[in-house]
Scaffold this motif. Structure first.
Motif, short mmCIF file in Angstrom:
data_model
loop_
_atom_site.label_atom_id
_atom_site.label_comp_id
_atom_site.label_asym_id
_atom_site.label_seq_id
_atom_site.Cartn_x
_atom_site.Cartn_y
_atom_site.Cartn_z
N LYS A 1 43.23 50.78 48.42
CA LYS A 1 42.96 50.66 46.77
C LYS A 1 43.81 49.84 46.15
N PHE A 2 45.16 49.46 46.58
CA PHE A 2 45.95 48.34 46.12
C PHE A 2 45.28 47.27 45.87
N TRP B 1 43.27 42.81 42.71
CA TRP B 1 42.50 41.54 42.72
C TRP B 1 41.63 41.77 41.22
N GLU B 2 41.25 42.82 40.90
CA GLU B 2 40.58 43.13 39.47
C GLU B 2 41.56 42.89 38.22
N ARG B 3 43.00 42.94 38.46
CA ARG B 3 43.64 42.69 37.28
C ARG B 3 43.73 41.17 36.90
N GLY B 4 43.65 40.46 38.07
CA GLY B 4 43.42 38.86 37.89
C GLY B 4 44.86 38.14 37.48
N GLU C 1 45.78 30.03 43.93
CA GLU C 1 44.64 31.07 43.33
C GLU C 1 45.65 32.11 42.95
N ARG C 2 46.05 32.86 43.58
CA ARG C 2 47.15 34.16 43.23
C ARG C 2 48.23 34.21 43.97
N LYS D 1 53.51 38.44 36.52
CA LYS D 1 53.39 39.58 35.82
C LYS D 1 54.33 40.60 36.57
N VAL D 2 55.26 41.17 36.14
CA VAL D 2 56.44 41.98 36.66
C VAL D 2 56.17 43.53 36.55
#
Length: 574
Positions: free
Chosen positions: A27-28, A33-36, A213-214, A236-237
């Motif tokens: 689920k991580f 992915w959805e946090r973007g 991309e990420r 993002k920490v």
């Protein structure tokens, strides 16, 4: 029938294909992915599944494992069609700095360049295409262990551009154990060179990389922005106090208890909890370290698996080189008490030598301490400050520190034990003999602090000695130090847990003991003068008042004065 436990595998594909024991953490992938977020830094203690998580993310997104969705069948991420369509659709650069533990900066720099060279080797098929022009192919071939700093700093950025052009999509970059080279640099003395090199590499890779991309980095600590993340404002920490991904690393109590039931250890839940629980991430307070749980499921034995899985070099350095206040605080921790400190989750390594708060912050981030509570106190400058109440995480960690202290005295262990026996028997002559032998064997090893002065060294040795006493005598004595009693603060007090009697060997265990430590000054010609001054201070300050108030008869209170001059010690009896 329970799953097969595998020890040491951190590759997601290997674990899934062989059906080894695995707790579903997929689920991580969905949450991340959805946090973007453009670049995510996640800090967790060692052996908490960071490497396996990055391997899981790599095997989910990488084009190199397209059409291998069977790795995720039966796991939560595979329940949604949109994520099934995402599997194997992105170019991924995955690397780890876990093995960069060199003695010098030159060696460490080469180790990092060797890792980058290995990544380039994975994509050397690009040299056979028409994608790169001759100049770019030459640059590709010049990536080497001894490449120049400017080439190393942009190497991953340049490779991102090549892969983006080849696949027609931006890349993901996954970096595991980003902080290992920096921790090693601090311990081994090349901090400034390493942080300058890493800073340039990270800036080009994660900040100015238009083909990214990420990005994701994992490590134990959040190193200060000024040290390695300068200008990296897209980061993002996620720290141990963050709510995001709180149950994605480590095992929750529910997961552990289910595993214990599966493996037939249902009756051991409370013992397992006392040994391995105590970690907290965000608001989830019942987190167990996975390494110890997996090893316990394999052996059925309660042992210090996590605490003994590394050299603990940094922790050892911080305690050995810490000032007397740090050593006194560790006395409290080993006795089960709390320490109180302000915590800054940005660890500034170059402040560890002189900032106690930075030490507690690092030990908390590393998993050796846990938060027992929070207090708001008034600041000297006005306003409130948050103070953390900290304790040792669990029994496994406590055992690690006790063993660490024993090893510090290992060079003179037999002599040290003789000193303890002499102390219990009130044999001052033997105490002097053995104490001087212990001092000669362990003094320089224990006191490795930077720029120690002659008067500070005995203070440091004394606090190391006190920690040793706690390990050896805590079952017989309540040991305190630097507490108020009478008209001042005594150095060390040992109060017997039970009045009267003795043990089978005849050692007297029922006397209370007060110790005062003094460094010889210029006015004292001999160490005997210093001993006399120490004993007079015990009497003048009435240090025995606290013991008498608790019912210890005056005739059952022994007084010792310890005089130090360099490595020489003289002990006198009051």
């Amino acid at each position: 029938m329970p799953q097969t436990v595998s020890i040491g595998y951190q590759d997601f594909e290997t674990i899934r294909k062989n059906k080894y024991f695995y707790i579903d953490k997929t689920k991580f992938i969905r949450e991340w992915w959805e946090r973007g977020d453009s670049v995510t830094l996640i800090t967790r203690p060692r052996r908490f599944g960071k490497t396996l998580t990055l391997s899981m993310v790599e095997k989910f997104f990488s084009v190199d494992v397209a059409n291998q969705g069977e790795l995720f069948e039966g796991l939560s991420i595979w329940e949604e069609e949109k994520y099934r369509k995402l599997q194997g659709t992105w170019p991924v650069i995955a690397l780890s700095f876990a093995d960069v533990k060199e003695v010098t900066f030159e060696q460490a720099r080469k180790a990092i360049c060797r890792i980058i060279k290995g990544i380039y080797n994975q994509y050397d098929f690009l040299l056979e295409t028409n994608l790169l022009n001759e100049s770019e192919k030459n640059d590709f071939r010049r990536i080497a262990v001894d490449m120049e700093d400017y080439a190393a700093s942009v190497s991953l950025k340049v490779l991102s551009d090549y892969l983006c052009r080849y696949y027609g999509k931006k890349v993901m970059i996954l970096l595991d154990e980003y902080d290992t080279p920096v921790q090693e640099a601090y311990v081994k003395g090349y901090w400034e060179e390493m942080t300058a090199f890493i800073r340039s590499l990270f800036n080009a890779t994660f900040k100015t990389n238009s083909c990214l991309e990420r990005g994701m980095m994992t490590g134990i600590t959040r190193i200060s922005k000024e040290s390695v993340f300068l200008d990296l404002n897209n980061l993002k920490v996620i720290t141990t106090t963050s709510e995001e991904y709180a149950d994605s690393f480590g095992f929750t109590e529910e997961e552990v208890f289910q595993a214990l039931d599966e493996f037939g250890f249902s009756g051991q839940k409370e013992k397992v909890k006392s040994w391995y629980d105590g970690f907290s991430f965000g608001s989830i307070t019942e987190i167990y370290n996975p390494w110890s749980i997996i090893n316990y499921l394999d052996t059925g034995k309660l042992e210090a698996y996590w605490a003994n899985s590394s050299s603990n070099a940094l922790v050892r350095k911080l305690i050995q080189e810490g000032n007397k206040e740090v050593k006194q605080e560790f006395e409290k921790l080993l006795k089960g008490d709390s320490v109180f400190a302000e915590i800054d989750e940005q660890v500034v390594y170059d402040q560890l030598d002189h900032d106690d708060q930075a030490i507690w912050s690092l030990l908390l981030a590393s998993g050796y301490l846990k938060v027992r509570g929070l207090e708001t106190r008034e600041s000297e400058l006005g306003g409130g400050i948050t103070v953390y109440e900290l304790g040792l995480t669990n029994f496994e960690v406590k055992l690690m520190f006790r063993n660490m202290i024993h090893k510090w005295f290992g060079m003179a262990s037999s002599v040290y034990n003789d000193f303890i026996k002499a102390l219990l028997m009130d044999d001052v002559r033997a105490m002097n003999l053995y104490m001087n032998e212990v001092a000669m064997a362990t003094f320089s090893y224990f006191d490795t602090g930077k720029n120690p002065s002659g008067k500070e060294e005995p203070e440091r040795f004394y606090h190391g000695f006190v920690l040793g006493l706690i390990v050896e005598l805590s079952d017989r004595y309540i040991l305190t130090s630097n507490r108020e009693s009478g008209f001042g603060r005594y150095d060390v007090m040992l109060e017997p847990r039970k009045q009267g009697g003795g043990n089978k060997n005849g050692y007297c265990t029922d006397d209370a003991i007060i110790m005062e430590f003094k460094v010889q000054n210029e006015e004292e010609k001999d160490l005997s003068d210093t001993v006399k001054a120490a004993l007079e201070q015990i009497e003048e300050k009435n240090y025995e008042a606290a013991l008498v108030a608790r019912g210890v008869p005056g005739e059952r209170i022994r007084q010792y004065g310890f005089a130090f001059c360099g490595k020489r010690v003289l002990i006198g009896r009051g």
